[in-house]
Design a protein around this motif. Structure first.
Motif, PDB file in Angstrom:
ATOM      1  N   THR A  48       0.832  -1.204   0.000  1.00 30.79           N
ATOM      2  CA  THR A  48       0.000   0.000   0.000  1.00 30.79           C
ATOM      3  C   THR A  48       0.866   1.253   0.000  1.00 30.79           C
ATOM      4  O   THR A  48       0.486   2.285  -0.562  1.00 30.79           O
ATOM      5  CB  THR A  48      -0.918   0.002   1.234  1.00 30.79           C
ATOM      6  OG1 THR A  48      -1.699  -1.201   1.245  1.00 30.79           O
ATOM      7  CG2 THR A  48      -1.865   1.198   1.216  1.00 30.79           C
ATOM      8  N   SER A  49       2.049   1.164   0.586  1.00 33.36           N
ATOM      9  CA  SER A  49       2.948   2.314   0.626  1.00 33.36           C
ATOM     10  C   SER A  49       3.316   2.791  -0.776  1.00 33.36           C
ATOM     11  O   SER A  49       3.594   3.981  -0.974  1.00 33.36           O
ATOM     12  CB  SER A  49       4.218   1.971   1.406  1.00 33.36           C
ATOM     13  OG  SER A  49       4.899   0.870   0.817  1.00 33.36           O
TER      14      SER A  49
ATOM     15  N   VAL B 142       0.500   5.041  -1.739  1.00 30.80           N
ATOM     16  CA  VAL B 142       0.570   6.244  -0.908  1.00 30.80           C
ATOM     17  C   VAL B 142       1.721   7.135  -1.341  1.00 30.80           C
ATOM     18  O   VAL B 142       1.565   8.354  -1.503  1.00 30.80           O
ATOM     19  CB  VAL B 142       0.712   5.853   0.580  1.00 30.80           C
ATOM     20  CG1 VAL B 142       0.991   7.088   1.434  1.00 30.80           C
ATOM     21  CG2 VAL B 142      -0.551   5.157   1.073  1.00 30.80           C
TER      22      VAL B 142
ATOM     23  N   TYR C  41      -4.015   2.400   5.316  1.00 25.87           N
ATOM     24  CA  TYR C  41      -3.407   3.705   5.580  1.00 25.87           C
ATOM     25  C   TYR C  41      -4.491   4.643   6.104  1.00 25.87           C
ATOM     26  O   TYR C  41      -5.102   5.400   5.339  1.00 25.87           O
ATOM     27  CB  TYR C  41      -2.763   4.262   4.315  1.00 25.87           C
ATOM     28  CG  TYR C  41      -1.934   5.506   4.543  1.00 25.87           C
ATOM     29  CD1 TYR C  41      -0.721   5.439   5.222  1.00 25.87           C
ATOM     30  CD2 TYR C  41      -2.359   6.751   4.079  1.00 25.87           C
ATOM     31  CE1 TYR C  41       0.047   6.576   5.427  1.00 25.87           C
ATOM     32  CE2 TYR C  41      -1.598   7.889   4.288  1.00 25.87           C
ATOM     33  CZ  TYR C  41      -0.406   7.795   4.962  1.00 25.87           C
ATOM     34  OH  TYR C  41       0.355   8.933   5.184  1.00 25.87           O
TER      35      TYR C  41
ATOM     36  N   PHE D 218      -5.265   8.321   4.925  1.00 27.47           N
ATOM     37  CA  PHE D 218      -5.414   8.546   3.491  1.00 27.47           C
ATOM     38  C   PHE D 218      -6.190   9.836   3.202  1.00 27.47           C
ATOM     39  O   PHE D 218      -5.807  10.614   2.330  1.00 27.47           O
ATOM     40  CB  PHE D 218      -6.112   7.366   2.827  1.00 27.47           C
ATOM     41  CG  PHE D 218      -6.066   7.423   1.331  1.00 27.47           C
ATOM     42  CD1 PHE D 218      -4.861   7.311   0.652  1.00 27.47           C
ATOM     43  CD2 PHE D 218      -7.224   7.612   0.579  1.00 27.47           C
ATOM     44  CE1 PHE D 218      -4.805   7.379  -0.737  1.00 27.47           C
ATOM     45  CE2 PHE D 218      -7.183   7.687  -0.803  1.00 27.47           C
ATOM     46  CZ  PHE D 218      -5.972   7.568  -1.464  1.00 27.47           C
TER      47      PHE D 218
END
Length: 238
Positions: A80-81, A84, A108, A111
């Protein structure tokens, strides 16, 4: 290997490599070529990524297209980073076209704060999520074999984004289109998650694009986003 009675020599013979190569896999943690690793894993009856986690990393794809930065076999392989970080770098534009993509908020929690911060810095943000009552969204749920699950995820996504409605620079809409790809754009970079019949988006490929000369794949997906956006309906704050 021990459980199956394999030696360096017998596995090497079966995979068609030198026994020293197998010894290096075991004792030095070396990672074989993907095709060799896949063959060895099948012979051993193990998951190839469990044996060699490094193979989960994206593969360079510049030889295919100057716009193609990397390929990922599954969205689940992309942390997921990565999403992001991509959106955090945006200075002018963020476009997100999905059915739900609730993994962004779940993995996250900041977000929405990220989007507010980008908007405060002058970034124009457009978020398009699936209309849970749309026939196309419901059909997608049947194709994924999740039944009404996708409709619930669309409603949950709207709940996540609803606090952003009315924020200057952020526009949230719902769409009813047949979605062939999820798109995550940050200025001249983009992550495209393909949709595959019968497969949830987390199990489908992702390609990372960087805009090159303005007439390639990147612009094709950007134009697709614009076309869907024109048909989308502004989300209501209620």
């Amino acid at each position: 290997m021990t459980a199956g009675g394999w030696t360096y020599a017998t596995l090497a013979h079966k995979v068609d490599v030198d026994p020293k190569s197998v010894e290096r896999w075991v004792n030095l943690g070396r990672t074989p070529r993907r095709t060799t690793a896949t063959t060895a894993a099948e012979i051993l009856g193990e998951d190839v990524h469990a044996l060699w986690p490094a193979l989960r990393q994206s593969r360079p794809a510049r030889a295919v297209s100057p716009e193609l930065v990397a390929l990922h076999e599954k969205r689940a392989d992309v942390p997921t980073s990565a999403f992001v970080d991509l959106l955090t770098q945006a200075g002018e534009r963020i476009d997100v076209l999905v059915y739900a993509a609730v993994f962004l908020h779940e993995a996250y929690p900041r977000f929405n704060d990220l989007l507010r911060e980008r908007a405060a810095e002058g970034c124009a943000i457009r978020i398009a999520i699936g209309d849970a009552d749309s026939t196309n969204v419901q059909q997608r749920g049947q194709e994924e074999r999740f039944g009404h699950g996708i409709e619930s995820r669309c409603r949950l996504a709207l709940m996540h984004y609803r606090p952003l409605i009315g924020t200057p620079g952020i526009d949230v809409r719902t769409h009813e289109t047949t979605l062939y790809n999820s798109i995550y754009r940050a200025d001249d970079q983009m992550l495209v998650n393909a949709h595959v019949w019968g497969v949830n988006a987390y199990g489908a490929p992702v390609w990372h694009l960087r805009r090159n000369d303005g007439s390639g794949m990147f612009d094709t997906y950007a134009q697709s986003f614009d076309a869907v956006w024109e048909t989308a309906t502004p989300a209501e704050d209620n």
